[in-house]
Every structure is written in structure tokens, then in C-alpha cells.
Write a protein that holds these residues in place. Structure first.
Motif, PDB file in Angstrom:
ATOM      1  N   VAL A 115      30.779  36.480  46.322  1.00  0.00           N
ATOM      2  CA  VAL A 115      30.971  37.609  45.419  1.00  0.00           C
ATOM      3  C   VAL A 115      32.024  38.579  45.966  1.00  0.00           C
ATOM      4  O   VAL A 115      32.798  39.149  45.203  1.00  0.00           O
ATOM      5  CB  VAL A 115      29.623  38.330  45.172  1.00  0.00           C
ATOM      6  N   ASP A 116      32.101  38.724  47.271  1.00  0.00           N
ATOM      7  CA  ASP A 116      33.090  39.635  47.864  1.00  0.00           C
ATOM      8  C   ASP A 116      34.466  38.969  48.021  1.00  0.00           C
ATOM      9  O   ASP A 116      35.311  39.464  48.744  1.00  0.00           O
ATOM     10  CB  ASP A 116      32.593  40.181  49.195  1.00  0.00           C
ATOM     11  N   THR A 117      34.692  37.841  47.370  1.00  0.00           N
ATOM     12  CA  THR A 117      35.944  37.064  47.289  1.00  0.00           C
ATOM     13  C   THR A 117      36.264  36.249  48.544  1.00  0.00           C
ATOM     14  O   THR A 117      37.285  35.580  48.580  1.00  0.00           O
ATOM     15  CB  THR A 117      37.182  37.932  46.930  1.00  0.00           C
ATOM     16  N   ARG A 118      35.409  36.279  49.547  1.00  0.00           N
ATOM     17  CA  ARG A 118      35.646  35.412  50.704  1.00  0.00           C
ATOM     18  C   ARG A 118      35.443  33.967  50.307  1.00  0.00           C
ATOM     19  O   ARG A 118      34.640  33.653  49.433  1.00  0.00           O
ATOM     20  CB  ARG A 118      34.686  35.749  51.854  1.00  0.00           C
ATOM     21  N   LEU A 119      36.163  33.085  50.977  1.00  0.00           N
ATOM     22  CA  LEU A 119      35.974  31.650  50.781  1.00  0.00           C
ATOM     23  C   LEU A 119      35.330  31.062  52.026  1.00  0.00           C
ATOM     24  O   LEU A 119      35.690  31.409  53.150  1.00  0.00           O
ATOM     25  CB  LEU A 119      37.311  30.953  50.530  1.00  0.00           C
TER      26      LEU A 119
END
Length: 153
Positions: A115-119
């Protein structure tokens, strides 16, 4: 003649050094045994997942790497020789670990977008994960190309 020739080395100091070495080796062995004997309690990602895709990687005859969706077998990306060294290095590490454990190459790799855009990429066969942001934005973007924006699971 030096002082060491006149006075022998104190045996008490040798005994203390030996005890310290023995304690250190014992503590390291106990710590290593405890680390190996406890399995993780959960294999799930602990943070909220926005989306994920299961991927399989295949070597092509021309030296390129084909990245396919494990679900549809559609080619997501073709990595030409000499390109995307970071993706190749991450995969080499995962494959080396699988070979060392005698695990088949058939299991897919899972690429998560949190959700926090980390992969995060995970080897589903070994449950090893790599937070790709830890290697910098450019390296994370290399993997971001593998995740279509339309895939929402």
C-alpha cells in the motif's frame, strides 16, 4: 636478555583466555542451533498488499530472459543480454538458493506492491523476500515494469 626470559608468562592469564574462548565458541554454537531450529511462524507479508503478480523467468536461446505471468503464461517482458543487471542478479540469488536446497524451478516468484508503494519480491518456493526499495528507487523501478497497473488481487 629480555624480561620474558627471566619471568614466565602468567598461567592465570592463559587459563582466563582459554575460558573466554570456550564460552565464545559455546555461545556461537548455541545461537546458530537456535536460529536453525525455529521455523518462521507465518509466511504471510505482514503489511497491507495493494496488488501482486506471480512471475516465472525463462532463459531464451538468444541469451535473453523471458518474464511470463505464471497465471496466463503471457510474456510480460523480454530482458535482452546485458540489460537489467539488477533483475538478473536478484534472480540468480534466488535460483542459487533453490539449487542449494534441491528445490524445483517450477514455483513462481511473487512480486508485491504494498500500500505504501514499496515493491517486495518473494520466492514462493523458499519464502525468501527482498524489499526492493532497500536498493534504491532506480532498482525498484526496474521491477515495477514487471507489474502491470491493471493487476489488482
Amino acid at each position: 636478555m629480555s624480561a620474558i626470559d627471566k619471568e614466565p608468562f602468567p598461567k592465570f592469564a592463559l587459563y582466563i583466555a582459554g575460558i573466554v574462548i570456550a564460552i565464545t565458541i559455546t555461545a556461537a554454537a548455541i545461537g546458530r542451533y537456535q536460529t536453525l531450529s525455529h521455523a518462521p511462524t507465518s509466511n504471510a507479508i505482514q503489511e497491507p498488499v495493494q496488488s501482486y503478480i506471480d512471475l516465472q523467468f525463462y532463459d531464451d536461446l538468444d541469451g535473453s530472459v523471458l518474464v511470463k505471468s505464471a497465471e496466463t503464461q503471457a510474456v510480460v517482458l523480454k530482458i535482452m543480454p546485458g540489460e537489467d543487471a539488477f533483475i538478473r542478479a536478484v534472480l540468480r540469488g534466488f535460483v542459487r538458493d533453490r539449487k542449494a536446497r534441491g528445490i524445483s524451478h517450477a514455483a513462481p516468484f511473487r512480486l508485491y506492491r504494498l500500500v505504501d508503494t514499496r515493491l517486495v519480491i518473494e520466492d514462493t518456493a523458499t519464502n525468501k523476500r527482498i524489499n526492493l526499495r532497500a536498493f534504491g528507487q532506480t532498482q525498484q523501478e526496474a521491477f515495477a515494469r514487471l507489474m502491470p497497473a491493471t493487476v489488482q488481487k
